[in-house]
Design an enzyme around this catalytic site. Structure first.
Site, short mmCIF file in Angstrom:
data_model
loop_
_atom_site.label_atom_id
_atom_site.label_comp_id
_atom_site.label_asym_id
_atom_site.label_seq_id
_atom_site.Cartn_x
_atom_site.Cartn_y
_atom_site.Cartn_z
N GLU A 274 47.81 29.52 76.72
CA GLU A 274 47.22 30.64 77.32
C GLU A 274 46.84 30.47 78.75
O GLU A 274 47.03 28.95 78.85
CB GLU A 274 46.08 30.74 76.54
CG GLU A 274 44.42 31.51 77.42
CD GLU A 274 43.05 30.23 76.34
OE1 GLU A 274 42.86 29.41 76.18
OE2 GLU A 274 42.22 31.56 76.71
N ASN B 255 41.69 38.25 79.60
CA ASN B 255 42.34 37.73 78.89
C ASN B 255 43.69 37.52 78.18
O ASN B 255 43.20 38.04 77.11
CB ASN B 255 41.54 36.47 78.44
CG ASN B 255 42.67 35.12 78.32
OD1 ASN B 255 43.57 34.39 77.89
ND2 ASN B 255 41.62 33.67 78.08
N LYS C 104 41.97 39.13 75.09
CA LYS C 104 41.53 38.85 73.98
C LYS C 104 39.98 38.75 73.81
O LYS C 104 39.37 38.95 74.69
CB LYS C 104 41.05 36.89 75.00
CG LYS C 104 40.57 35.89 73.34
CD LYS C 104 40.75 34.63 74.69
CE LYS C 104 39.67 33.64 74.13
NZ LYS C 104 39.55 32.15 74.94
N GLU D 37 34.16 32.34 80.49
CA GLU D 37 35.25 33.12 80.42
C GLU D 37 34.55 34.43 79.75
O GLU D 37 35.08 35.75 80.49
CB GLU D 37 35.76 33.11 78.86
CG GLU D 37 37.09 31.91 78.77
CD GLU D 37 37.95 31.66 77.50
OE1 GLU D 37 38.45 33.33 77.07
OE2 GLU D 37 38.00 30.81 76.66
N CYS E 134 43.92 31.08 71.83
CA CYS E 134 42.73 30.30 71.42
C CYS E 134 41.37 30.90 70.40
O CYS E 134 41.55 30.45 69.64
CB CYS E 134 41.88 30.16 72.77
SG CYS E 134 41.26 28.66 73.10
N ASN F 31 43.29 26.84 75.61
CA ASN F 31 43.48 25.38 76.54
C ASN F 31 41.70 25.16 75.58
O ASN F 31 40.76 26.22 75.67
CB ASN F 31 43.16 26.30 77.74
CG ASN F 31 44.21 26.54 78.26
OD1 ASN F 31 44.21 26.19 79.33
ND2 ASN F 31 44.78 28.07 78.42
#
Lengths: 314, 314
Positions: free
Chosen positions: B47, B110, B127, B146, B172, B197
């Site tokens: 990612e 993302n 994401k 995020e 993730c 991550n």
């Protein structure tokens, strides 16, 4: 009110076909007393705990298999267990084959109940994910005919408020399906209780025997973590008239860690002093459903039963 | 057509804040070549693989954080990776921060992409399960913002037909949610690819550090088994300017067994010769969705986002 309770799992070793329900109940009463002596306020017994795992055998008519079923709650066979549990003030989860007249016909389910510490029935569940087949596959010296002897459960996945907290129930194969636990977690379950009878051999496809226990453990640990709840999983295990089943009964913390496990394949009690608040931080952070779930992207889960037939997206 | 392919995971060690995208791409190209030399036809990168994990820092305006984002596909920074992969005939999964003008405004996601062996983009994912917060929590020396820098993905969970099979993608935190994988399995995914991550420290609640890797592993192993599909999980790990992240990149077979794992927290390639048919028996037996799923009892999963407020059933 303290959120810490000693909770037990009472794993059963094999019950032979020739063994009586009274003998099985006596063994459970012995484990109930052992759990009570360790301070337990609740004990989880296996699926179909009163008899051998009879769906491995082929029977044709109810006359042949009705002896494995219970009528009434408590059924006559269960009464000594109910009485001793109430006397000791220990609640329990019990799996059994249920026969009941409903809607003008006789129905049969693979059922579990929660009985609270005062002896009252706090909840009933009828197994939804019946594995195996309704017709014999004749690939091995045993069968897995749950779909033959039981109807699919009609009560859904519920949670039940008891004197020790909010409990969700399921049975055996249900534990492999993340849907099972999510539906109960969305109703605020703090604990999941389940019994199982899992053959060590996969009769539908040859696979390494160690995978049977691994898949069991993987499923219950993931269920605990991904819902921030305790799991209590109780096996009937060992070789019933030569047919071997896995043990691996366990208590899993909401972190997904197995904190207690049985060591053998006989009658065995394991206990843990469970902090029911341990899952709070998980349900408040990574699995704060209200903040993080995205149901607008989950539609297929309830819209389709099987894999959809279409071209993959480009 | 053979259903066996060597597939690689290319784990990245830390990318410092001062490191350029060109340096990161050079490292990925080195791993691409190493994977190719081992016979791999596909490699999975992490990612946000082109920069440090910038959501740990607090930025106020796009002018401050736009340098972490990519525009166009391939973006200028990605071009050498696209070129070398196409030259070698190796497909890849790549995570990056996407900036795109859509609907008359600038949007940021993302994102991950699949690039097939011939260099064509086979799929894009944005994401869905963004973790963390949009405002700093100020509980630690780093943040997890995020929700500040990205919109929730609007493309859903899809599968993509590629030259090696049908692939589902996620990123993730998505891997902790069984819904993610089920939605893709219901579209026939044979492989799940994901980058991550994951800080070694949970800034939202103190918990033992070992749980971070355990929860990662538990989630991807359960996802593989419960959907009978391969999982390829690629970490960016090690300490980025002092902020440590877990490694544990892995290839998980459809049996739920991790068949390859990284050993360290630096750039590292792992490969496995994957039999894509291995999951067939699982999807034909225990997880034959069409035969065993009971969507009439799953309703809450898509009907409610958070825990419902009501009395538990009696």
């Amino acid at each position: 009110m303290s959120r810490k309770h000693v909770i037990a799992v009472g794993q059963l070793g094999p019950i032979m076909l020739a063994e009586s329900k009274a003998e099985a109940v006596d063994r459970m009463i012995a484990m109930l007393r052992e759990a009570h002596a360790q301070g337990a306020v609740w004990i989880v017994f296996p699926e179909l705990a009163l008899t051998t795992f009879f769906p491995r055998y082929i029977y044709e008519t109810p006359e042949e298999y009705d002896r494995f079923f219970e009528e009434g709650l408590p059924s006559p066979a269960m009464r000594p267990l109910f009485a001793e549990a109430a006397r000791l003030g220990v609640g329990f989860y019990l799996g059994y084959a249920e026969k009941v007249a409903e809607g003008g016909r006789m129905r049969r389910f693979n059922t579990s109940i929660l009985v609270d510490r005062d002896g009252t029935v706090a909840g009933k569940y009828r197994k939804v994910h019946l594995p195996g087949t309704s017709e014999p596959v004749l690939k091995a010296d045993f069968e897995h005919l749950e779909k033959r002897y039981f109807e699919v459960g009609d009560l859904g996945f519920n949670t039940f408020d008891t004197s020790i907290g909010r409990i969700g129930m399921c049975i055996c194969n249900d534990r492999r399906w993340p849907e099972t636990f999510r539906v109960m977690a969305l109703q605020g379950a703090e604990m999941f209780m389940l019994g199982y009878n899992t053959p060590t051999r996969n009769i539908h496809h040859p696979e390494p025997a160690h995978l049977r226990e691994f898949h069991h453990r993987l499923s219950i640990e993931a269920a605990a973590y991904q819902n921030g709840a305790w799991v209590f999983a109780s096996a009937k295990c060992g070789a019933e008239d030569g047919f071997a089943m896995i043990g691996g009964s366990a208590i899993v913390a909401p972190t997904g860690e197995s904190v207690a496990r049985t060591a053998g394949e006989a009658d065995e009690v394991i206990c843990h002093n469970c902090d029911l608040g341990l899952g709070d931080y998980i349900r408040r952070t990574v699995f704060d459903f209200g903040r993080h779930r995205r149901i607008e992207h989950y539609g297929l889960i309830t819209a389709t039963t099987g894999v959809i037939e279409r071209e993959a997206a480009k």
